[in-house]
Design an enzyme around this catalytic site. Structure first.
Site, PDB file in Angstrom:
ATOM      1  CG  ASP A 180      49.054  36.151 132.002  1.00 34.14           C
ATOM      2  OD1 ASP A 180      49.767  35.170 131.747  1.00 34.14           O
ATOM      3  OD2 ASP A 180      47.823  36.181 131.764  1.00 34.14           O
ATOM      4  CD  GLU A 198      53.227  31.175 132.463  1.00 34.56           C
ATOM      5  OE1 GLU A 198      52.882  30.091 132.948  1.00 34.56           O
ATOM      6  OE2 GLU A 198      52.420  32.056 132.103  1.00 34.56           O
ATOM      7  CG  ASP A 225      43.945  37.206 131.463  1.00 41.05           C
ATOM      8  OD1 ASP A 225      44.309  36.028 131.289  1.00 41.05           O
ATOM      9  OD2 ASP A 225      43.126  37.786 130.731  1.00 41.05           O
TER      10      ASP A 225
END
Length: 392
Positions: free
Chosen positions: A184, A268, A350
């Site tokens: 992330d 992502e 997170d």
């Protein structure tokens, strides 16, 4: 076998510096002239001009009165400037870049020489229209028996000269590992992995921001056109170069370690251009360099036999419980920890997002199979087993 560029600093002599300055100026002139010609032809007559026509026009231009200075430099970089313009248009039409713009004198300059415009012998490189070899600082060795296909000479706004040697190199894949990780990307921390590891964000621009503001104020107070203004501008450029160098070095160290330790890395798909419209976070997002981190991970994975899986940007990774898949209606940025109302698990925002990114990425691995499967059967089986477990 891949094409790999090795970039080095070099220190030109006065004669070489003059020749390179002429070459940069001629390349910039040819590029800008060709761009203006293509724009006029399209907007005035709806006509597309081919690169071959522009190449012939450059040859004819050298014969015109007052254009003899174009013959003082090698013709190869001039032709390469046209090919660079053609690539810029191609990238624009395929949606990878904005519309080409005119090159400026006080920005970074570059010129590309193909193998018929330089001599490489016994570690000595001599460019066309030059007599002496370049004084290159060999900070790392070239591969043995390297064949250099092209050379790009560049000069940054800080006044530093660099040379990039493009060689064909065989890169050995790294040994297989069964480790997979979800990553992330953040601002407070640069990376948060599904293993619970947090990699700090050094905030390189923030570290030099006050000093940069000071030298920019000094530059703004100098008289326009004066030598003192040029000196002050050079100090601003050197400080910007230092910030960029430290950021790039840190990014390379982080991405290389991730590639070495993990077989599959799940990321992502972030819409960085849209995020930069948020004026409260634009400076911090630009400083952290998410796009460069992704770019480095992707090409290093291709080199070393790893896989980078990009999940959909609309995946609700932060507000979905990684334990029971319950999804919150909303989760504001100031909430860093939250408790799942369905199963009662307390989540770090997170780390929870990294777990969800890993699960979504491994689901893609399980669905795509051979397209992202690692090279050897043992490692592939372990990764696909993990993907099946998480996706189920």
């Amino acid at each position: 076998m891949v094409k790999r560029a090795y970039k080095y600093r070099f220190y030109p002599t006065n004669e070489q510096a003059r020749n390179l300055a002429q070459t940069f100026g001629c390349c910039r002139f040819v590029y800008n002239s060709a761009l203006a010609t293509r724009k006029r032809a399209y907007f005035d007559h709806q006509r597309k001009i081919k690169t071959s026509e522009l190449s012939a026009s450059v040859t004819a231009l050298k014969q015109e009165k007052g254009m003899a200075w174009l013959r003082d430099v090698s013709s190869v970089p001039l032709q390469q400037a046209l090919r660079h313009l053609d690539s810029a248009y191609k990238n624009f039409f395929e949606g990878r870049a904005k519309y080409p713009t005119f090159k400026k004198k006080h920005k970074g300059q570059s010129a590309t020489y193909t193998d018929n415009a330089f001599t490489w012998r016994d570690g000595r490189l001599i460019l066309a229209k030059q007599k002496d070899p370049l004084d290159i600082v060999w900070s790392r060795p070239l591969p043995e028996n390297a064949r250099i296909s092209s050379v790009t000479v560049s000069k940054d706004p800080a006044g530093r000269s660099f040379i990039s040697l493009l060689v064909d190199e065989w890169i050995e894949p790294l040994p297989m590992t069964e480790k997979v990780v979800g990553v992330d990307l953040g601002l407070t921390s640069l990376l948060i992995t599904s293993d619970g590891e947090t990699i700090a964000n050094p905030k390189h621009f923030h570290r030099y921001e006050k000093k940069l503001a000071r030298v920019q104020r000094r530059h703004a107070k100098k008289k326009k056109g004066s030598k003192n203004r040029d000196k002050a501008w050079r100090k601003v450029a050197r400080l910007h170069a230092r910030i960029a160098d430290t950021r790039r070095d840190y990014q390379h160290k982080v991405t290389t370690r991730l590639i070495r330790e993990n077989q599959v890395i799940c990321l992502e798909d972030l819409y960085v251009a849209g995020m930069l419209k948020n004026h409260c976070l634009a400076k911090a997002i630009s400083d952290v360099g998410w796009g460069e981190i992704r770019r480095q991970l992707e090409y290093k994975a291709a080199w070393y036999g790893r896989s980078v899986v990009i999940i959909d940007r609309w995946e609700a990774s932060s507000k979905t419980c990684s334990a029971c898949e319950y999804t919150l209606d909303s989760l504001t940025l100031d909430v860093r920890e939250w408790v799942c109302p369905a199963c009662g698990v307390c989540h770090d925002r997170d780390i929870n997002a990294a777990h969800n990114i890993l699960a979504a990425g491994l689901a893609v691995v399980a669905a795509c199979g051979e397209n992202v499967r690692p090279a050897t059967s043992k490692g592939a089986e372990a990764v696909l087993n993990e993907a099946g477990r998480l996706s189920s």
